[in-house]
Design a protein around this motif. Structure first.
Motif, PDB file in Angstrom:
ATOM      1  N   ILE A  23      38.731  45.822  44.546  1.00 51.67           N
ATOM      2  CA  ILE A  23      38.491  44.334  44.798  1.00 51.67           C
ATOM      3  C   ILE A  23      38.162  43.511  43.316  1.00 51.67           C
ATOM      4  O   ILE A  23      37.400  43.908  42.842  1.00 51.67           O
ATOM      5  N   GLY A  24      38.938  42.742  43.123  1.00 50.48           N
ATOM      6  CA  GLY A  24      38.608  41.926  42.123  1.00 50.48           C
ATOM      7  C   GLY A  24      38.115  40.596  42.440  1.00 50.48           C
ATOM      8  O   GLY A  24      38.472  40.084  43.551  1.00 50.48           O
ATOM      9  N   LEU A  25      36.850  40.277  41.981  1.00 49.42           N
ATOM     10  CA  LEU A  25      36.310  39.029  42.042  1.00 49.42           C
ATOM     11  C   LEU A  25      36.061  38.310  41.068  1.00 49.42           C
ATOM     12  O   LEU A  25      36.121  38.523  40.027  1.00 49.42           O
ATOM     13  N   HIS A  38      41.451  39.158  36.437  1.00 49.59           N
ATOM     14  CA  HIS A  38      42.376  39.268  35.412  1.00 49.59           C
ATOM     15  C   HIS A  38      42.497  40.768  35.205  1.00 49.59           C
ATOM     16  O   HIS A  38      43.755  41.447  35.153  1.00 49.59           O
ATOM     17  N   SER A  39      41.555  41.721  35.509  1.00 48.58           N
ATOM     18  CA  SER A  39      41.761  42.963  35.494  1.00 48.58           C
ATOM     19  C   SER A  39      42.472  43.393  36.809  1.00 48.58           C
ATOM     20  O   SER A  39      43.359  44.434  36.715  1.00 48.58           O
ATOM     21  N   LEU A  40      42.012  42.823  37.977  1.00 52.97           N
ATOM     22  CA  LEU A  40      43.183  43.280  39.121  1.00 52.97           C
ATOM     23  C   LEU A  40      44.412  43.033  38.792  1.00 52.97           C
ATOM     24  O   LEU A  40      45.514  44.075  39.200  1.00 52.97           O
ATOM     25  N   ARG A  41      44.583  41.809  38.234  1.00 52.16           N
ATOM     26  CA  ARG A  41      46.233  41.558  38.274  1.00 52.16           C
ATOM     27  C   ARG A  41      46.908  42.577  37.063  1.00 52.16           C
ATOM     28  O   ARG A  41      47.996  42.774  37.011  1.00 52.16           O
ATOM     29  N   ASP A  57      42.800  40.781  45.991  1.00 51.18           N
ATOM     30  CA  ASP A  57      42.118  39.808  45.200  1.00 51.18           C
ATOM     31  C   ASP A  57      41.017  39.155  46.225  1.00 51.18           C
ATOM     32  O   ASP A  57      41.305  38.497  47.059  1.00 51.18           O
ATOM     33  N   GLY A  58      39.982  39.417  45.860  1.00 47.45           N
ATOM     34  CA  GLY A  58      38.716  38.854  46.696  1.00 47.45           C
ATOM     35  C   GLY A  58      38.447  37.212  46.284  1.00 47.45           C
ATOM     36  O   GLY A  58      37.445  36.806  46.804  1.00 47.45           O
ATOM     37  N   GLY A  59      38.705  36.919  44.937  1.00 50.10           N
ATOM     38  CA  GLY A  59      38.812  35.700  44.309  1.00 50.10           C
ATOM     39  C   GLY A  59      36.977  35.453  44.605  1.00 50.10           C
ATOM     40  O   GLY A  59      36.039  36.098  44.163  1.00 50.10           O
ATOM     41  N   THR A  60      36.658  34.308  45.116  1.00 50.57           N
ATOM     42  CA  THR A  60      35.181  33.943  45.407  1.00 50.57           C
ATOM     43  C   THR A  60      34.734  34.159  46.763  1.00 50.57           C
ATOM     44  O   THR A  60      33.983  33.516  47.288  1.00 50.57           O
ATOM     45  N   THR A  61      35.674  34.930  47.442  1.00 55.91           N
ATOM     46  CA  THR A  61      35.291  34.977  48.941  1.00 55.91           C
ATOM     47  C   THR A  61      34.101  36.139  49.103  1.00 55.91           C
ATOM     48  O   THR A  61      33.638  36.865  48.269  1.00 55.91           O
TER      49      THR A  61
END
Length: 196
Positions: A23-25, A38-41, A57-61
């Motif tokens: 999960i990228g946050l 950026h790392s997740l992408r 992509d967890g964004g800010t969730t």
């Protein structure tokens, strides 16, 4: 008289493939706060995994991610991390209960959500075998879509640490022969399977 043949040793039950989630946050609009995305992408575009790994992509969730903690054996969180004793660009690897302690020093609002997810996962007995946070200490948190030089130059080290963590979980990470250049949108906990 024929000698009875001994039964062959029982066939071992097949070992289940590791079931892992990355999960990228973060927030791509606040410079280094978006290092997890950026790392997740970079993983989405350039790497494959054997066996398959789910990238989100967890964004800010926050609480939207709770169900994923029930579904996976291993979870790797990629995020910016507040650590006053470190220098910008430093990478810290935290595991299991140590993550909640670190996130108590909140860097942004989404950390509140992740802390809630971890606490609820424990309460509901959603127990992955291991949860790891790869945290990168930010240098700049102002408006901007680019990483600071101090953090951007650590991207190879971030990827190497991700590869090492996955290796501990018996998951191989390898460069794709051809890379997709279309990143997933951010902020909606989108599910992207990265095939090996």
């Amino acid at each position: 008289m024929s000698t009875p043949t001994s039964d062959p040793s029982p066939t071992a039950a097949p070992t289940a493939k590791p079931d892992a989630l990355i999960i990228g946050l973060g927030n791509l609009l606040l410079s280094d706060e978006g290092v997890g995305i950026h790392s997740l992408r970079r993983l989405e575009q350039h790497y494959g995994f054997t066996p398959e790994v789910e990238l989100v992509d967890g964004g800010t969730t926050g609480l939207d991610l709770l169900e994923l903690f029930r579904q996976h054996d291993y979870i790797l969180l990629l995020d910016a991390l507040f650590a006053p004793e470190g220098a910008p660009g430093d990478i810290q690897i935290l595991r299991n209960d140590a993550i909640l302690t670190a996130l108590s020093k909140k860097l942004s609002m989404h950390h509140l959500g992740i802390s809630d997810v971890l606490a609820l996962a424990q309460l509901l007995d959603y127990r992955p075998r291991e949860i790891v946070l790869l945290g990168v200490i930010p240098e700049h948190l102002e408006l901007g879509t680019e990483l600071s030089p101090a953090v951007a130059q650590r991207m190879p080290d971030i990827l190497a640490n991700i590869q090492a963590i996955l290796g501990d979980w018996q998951i191989a990470m390898h460069l794709r022969e051809s890379s997709s250049e279309t990143p997933s949108p951010t902020g909606a906990a989108l599910f992207v399977s990265a095939g090996g």
